[in-house]
Design an enzyme around this catalytic site. Structure first.
Site, short mmCIF file in Angstrom:
data_model
loop_
_atom_site.label_atom_id
_atom_site.label_comp_id
_atom_site.label_asym_id
_atom_site.label_seq_id
_atom_site.Cartn_x
_atom_site.Cartn_y
_atom_site.Cartn_z
N PHE A 1 0.82 -1.22 0.00
CA PHE A 1 0.00 0.00 0.00
C PHE A 1 0.86 1.28 0.00
CE2 PHE A 1 -2.21 2.73 3.40
CZ PHE A 1 -2.83 3.56 2.47
N ASP B 1 10.53 -6.59 -3.68
CA ASP B 1 9.34 -7.05 -2.96
C ASP B 1 9.23 -8.57 -3.10
OD1 ASP B 1 6.47 -5.35 -2.09
OD2 ASP B 1 6.44 -7.54 -2.24
N GLU C 1 5.62 -7.25 7.48
CA GLU C 1 4.31 -7.79 7.79
C GLU C 1 3.63 -6.67 8.56
OE1 GLU C 1 2.73 -10.52 6.94
OE2 GLU C 1 4.41 -11.30 5.79
N THR D 1 6.29 3.01 12.75
CA THR D 1 4.89 3.29 13.06
C THR D 1 4.73 3.89 14.45
OG1 THR D 1 2.82 2.15 13.62
CG2 THR D 1 4.79 0.82 13.70
N ASP D 2 3.67 4.67 14.65
CA ASP D 2 3.39 5.22 15.98
C ASP D 2 3.01 4.12 16.97
OD1 ASP D 2 0.85 4.57 15.00
OD2 ASP D 2 -0.06 6.49 15.55
N GLU D 3 2.70 2.91 16.45
CA GLU D 3 2.27 1.83 17.35
C GLU D 3 3.39 1.37 18.27
OE1 GLU D 3 -0.37 -1.09 15.59
OE2 GLU D 3 -1.00 0.35 14.07
N TYR E 1 2.99 -7.31 16.31
CA TYR E 1 3.38 -6.43 15.18
C TYR E 1 4.21 -5.26 15.68
CZ TYR E 1 2.91 -2.42 12.03
OH TYR E 1 3.18 -1.31 11.26
N SER F 1 7.63 -6.10 16.96
CA SER F 1 8.64 -6.38 15.92
C SER F 1 9.11 -5.09 15.27
CB SER F 1 8.09 -7.36 14.87
OG SER F 1 7.05 -6.77 14.12
N LYS F 2 8.23 -4.11 15.11
CA LYS F 2 8.64 -2.82 14.53
C LYS F 2 9.56 -2.08 15.52
CE LYS F 2 7.42 -1.17 11.13
NZ LYS F 2 7.97 -1.26 9.73
N ARG G 1 -8.17 6.32 16.48
CA ARG G 1 -7.00 6.32 15.62
C ARG G 1 -6.88 7.71 14.99
NH1 ARG G 1 -6.38 2.59 18.26
NH2 ARG G 1 -5.87 0.43 17.73
P1 NAD Z 1 1.52 -3.68 3.20
O1 NAD Z 1 1.25 -4.90 4.00
O2 NAD Z 1 0.46 -3.12 2.33
O3 NAD Z 1 2.81 -3.93 2.26
C1 NAD Z 1 3.96 -4.62 2.69
C2 NAD Z 1 4.78 -4.98 1.45
O4 NAD Z 1 6.00 -5.60 1.90
C3 NAD Z 1 4.10 -6.00 0.53
O5 NAD Z 1 4.23 -5.58 -0.81
C4 NAD Z 1 4.85 -7.30 0.78
O6 NAD Z 1 4.87 -8.16 -0.33
C5 NAD Z 1 6.24 -6.77 1.12
N1 NAD Z 1 7.01 -7.71 1.94
C6 NAD Z 1 6.61 -8.37 3.06
N2 NAD Z 1 7.59 -9.16 3.51
C7 NAD Z 1 8.66 -8.98 2.69
C8 NAD Z 1 9.99 -9.50 2.65
N3 NAD Z 1 10.42 -10.38 3.57
N4 NAD Z 1 10.82 -9.08 1.66
C9 NAD Z 1 10.39 -8.20 0.71
N5 NAD Z 1 9.14 -7.70 0.68
C10 NAD Z 1 8.29 -8.07 1.66
O7 NAD Z 1 2.05 -2.60 4.25
P2 NAD Z 1 1.85 -1.01 4.28
O8 NAD Z 1 0.58 -0.70 4.97
O9 NAD Z 1 2.12 -0.47 2.93
O10 NAD Z 1 3.03 -0.61 5.28
C11 NAD Z 1 4.34 -0.32 4.77
C12 NAD Z 1 5.25 0.04 5.92
O11 NAD Z 1 4.73 1.18 6.61
C13 NAD Z 1 5.40 -1.05 6.97
O12 NAD Z 1 6.76 -1.07 7.39
C14 NAD Z 1 4.49 -0.61 8.10
O13 NAD Z 1 4.96 -1.08 9.34
C15 NAD Z 1 4.61 0.90 7.99
N6 NAD Z 1 3.44 1.68 8.47
C16 NAD Z 1 2.18 1.40 8.03
C17 NAD Z 1 1.11 2.18 8.44
C18 NAD Z 1 -0.29 1.93 7.94
O14 NAD Z 1 -1.23 2.63 8.37
N7 NAD Z 1 -0.52 1.02 7.02
C19 NAD Z 1 1.33 3.23 9.33
C20 NAD Z 1 2.64 3.50 9.77
C21 NAD Z 1 3.69 2.71 9.32
P1 TYD Z 2 -6.44 -1.46 11.46
O1 TYD Z 2 -6.87 -0.88 10.16
O2 TYD Z 2 -6.19 -2.92 11.55
O3 TYD Z 2 -5.15 -0.63 11.93
P2 TYD Z 2 -4.35 -0.67 13.35
O4 TYD Z 2 -4.76 -1.85 14.11
O5 TYD Z 2 -2.94 -0.77 12.90
O6 TYD Z 2 -4.68 0.62 14.03
O7 TYD Z 2 -7.54 -1.10 12.55
C1 TYD Z 2 -7.91 0.23 12.81
C2 TYD Z 2 -8.88 0.22 13.97
O8 TYD Z 2 -10.09 -0.44 13.56
C3 TYD Z 2 -8.37 -0.56 15.18
O9 TYD Z 2 -8.83 0.10 16.37
C4 TYD Z 2 -9.06 -1.93 15.06
C5 TYD Z 2 -10.38 -1.58 14.38
N1 TYD Z 2 -10.95 -2.62 13.49
C6 TYD Z 2 -12.27 -3.03 13.65
O10 TYD Z 2 -13.01 -2.54 14.54
N2 TYD Z 2 -12.76 -3.99 12.80
C7 TYD Z 2 -12.00 -4.55 11.82
O11 TYD Z 2 -12.50 -5.43 11.09
C8 TYD Z 2 -10.64 -4.10 11.66
C9 TYD Z 2 -9.76 -4.68 10.59
C10 TYD Z 2 -10.15 -3.12 12.52
#
Ligand code: NAD
Ligand code: TYD
Length: 339
Positions: free
Chosen positions: A12, A34, A85, A126-128, A151, A154-155, A215
């Site tokens: 994403f 990837d 992940e 991540t802020d998590e 999760y 690990s981050k 959130r």
């Molecule tokens: P995502 O799950 O959509 O994408 C992860 C990508 O990494 C995928 O394309 C997957 O194929 C690839 N990948 C996984 N394991 C791999 C490996 N071992 N080697 C190579 N490629 C691999 O995740 P996202 O939501 O796009 O998040 C991207 C980054 O941003 C992550 O590090 C996540 O912790 C961080 N992040 C995400 C959010 C959020 O709201 N989604 C917020 C803050 C930080």
């Molecule tokens: P999510 O998108 O999984 O992000 P994160 O857990 O990293 O914040 O979830 C966002 C919020 O929505 C979180 O408080 C969990 C809640 N949630 C639901 O209530 N139902 C769902 O099916 C999912 C996926 C998340």
């Protein structure tokens, strides 16, 4: 900066980052590494497959030989690590791939980057990692790390490795920590795309617990702009927080989605809570504004409308995912909770 190696670019945020960087920097070329896990989708960057500045290399960030083979000619200036992940619920079902990719993978990238004297490394975190807030306060870069899910643990471990490499080896790394992203190409296991697609199909929206968890939502383009700024202007060894100034309870967000889609609130189903569910995330991004000149630009209501429109126009993208790789996970995660 001429050449970047971006990991996780088929996910994403990584795909949005690559698109933004190639669109705004004509002289830049990018190698996208990837593994194509369930979350990686080549379709996300199909518009660049014939662009000579873009190269895709399928492989694992844990694979030393593979990463070294991409870095060895010395042409890569910067490494940006998105590969991870990324889904909390999956880390509760099985934390092994989280430890492997998020920790061991980061350590391998750090070692390879150090060996090839990469000039700049950016760790996307991540802020998590800060844990959970009560009803007041915000996370600053000084907030102690207190991760609560496998999760976020690990981050946090990966962030600590980055910190240690800066301290021990003078390694030129910067770390960014962002709140919850939304926007196009988000995998439909995350709240916003899952609820949009379920509502469009008349399926239940599974709200965890009371729905009162909070959130802070940020548009993915704002996050990607921040990463670009931190990569170019951030100080080595520093952490930069990014947030969207858009705090919402899950329930209010769900109401907003249903209203925008013209669907009834009766689709909401309260299901058992996520174990260890963090109550609230909120970001103080003063440092990013002061040092990088960064602030979020997207107003949440407008960003959400655009995002809904994107999912409406790309319903085939989401349906291909939901009918394929995602299906067995959805049944495992929600089957018994929704019945
Ligand atoms: P995502 O799950 O959509 O994408 C992860 C990508 O990494 C995928 O394309 C997957 O194929 C690839 N990948 C996984 N394991 C791999 C490996 N071992 N080697 C190579 N490629 C691999 O995740 P996202 O939501 O796009 O998040 C991207 C980054 O941003 C992550 O590090 C996540 O912790 C961080 N992040 C995400 C959010 C959020 O709201 N989604 C917020 C803050 C930080
Ligand atoms: P999510 O998108 O999984 O992000 P994160 O857990 O990293 O914040 O979830 C966002 C919020 O929505 C979180 O408080 C969990 C809640 N949630 C639901 O209530 N139902 C769902 O099916 C999912 C996926 C998340």
């Amino acid at each position: 900066m001429q050449r970047m190696l971006v990991t996780g670019g088929c996910g994403f945020i990584g795909s949005n980052f690559i698109r933004l960087e190639l669109q705004t920097n004509p002289n830049l070329s990018i190698i996208n590494v990837d593994k194509l896990t369930y979350a990686g989708n080549l379709e996300n960057l199909a518009d660049f497959q014939n662009d000579s500045r873009y190269q895709f290399a399928r492989g694992d960030i844990c694979d030393k030989e593979f990463i070294n083979s991409l870095l060895k000619d010395g042409s890569v200036d910067a490494v940006v690590n998105f590969a991870a992940e990324s889904h909390v619920d999956r880390s509760i079902l099985d934390s092994s791939p989280f430890v492997q990719t998020n920790i061991v993978g980061t350590q391998n990238l750090l070692d390879c980057s150090r060996q090839h004297q990469i000039k700049r490394y950016l760790q996307v975190s991540t802020d998590e990692v800060y844990g959970s807030l009560g009803d007041d306060g915000k996370f600053t870069e000084e907030t102690p790390l207190a991760p609560n899910s496998p999760y976020s643990a690990s981050k946090a471990a990966a962030d600590m490795l980055v910190r240690a490499y800066v301290h021990t080896f003078n390694f030129p790394a910067v770390t960014t920590r962002c709140s919850n992203n939304y926007g196009p190409y988000q995998f439909p296991e995350k709240l916003i795309p899952l609820f949009i697609s379920n509502a469009l199909q008349g399926q239940s929206l599974p709200v965890y617990g009371t729905g009162l968890n909070i959130r802070d939502w940020i548009h993915v383009e704002d996050h990607c702009r921040g990463i670009g700024a931190a990569l170019r202007q951030g100080k080595v060894g520093e952490v930069y927080n990014f947030g969207g100034n858009s705090e919402l309870t899950n329930l209010d967000l769900t109401y907003a989605l249903l209203e925008a889609l013209g669907k009834p609130r009766t689709l909401i189903r309260y299901v058992s809570d996520r174990p260890g569910h963090d109550h609230r995330y909120a970001i103080d991004a003063t440092k990013a504004k002061r040092e990088l000149g960064w602030e979020p630009k997207t107003i949440f209501q407008e960003g959400l409308r655009q995002t809904i429109d994107w999912y409406l126009s790309n319903s085939a993208w989401i349906e291909r995912i939901k009918s394929g790789v995602y299906r067995s996970y959805y049944e495992q995660q929600y089957g018994s909770r929704l019945n």
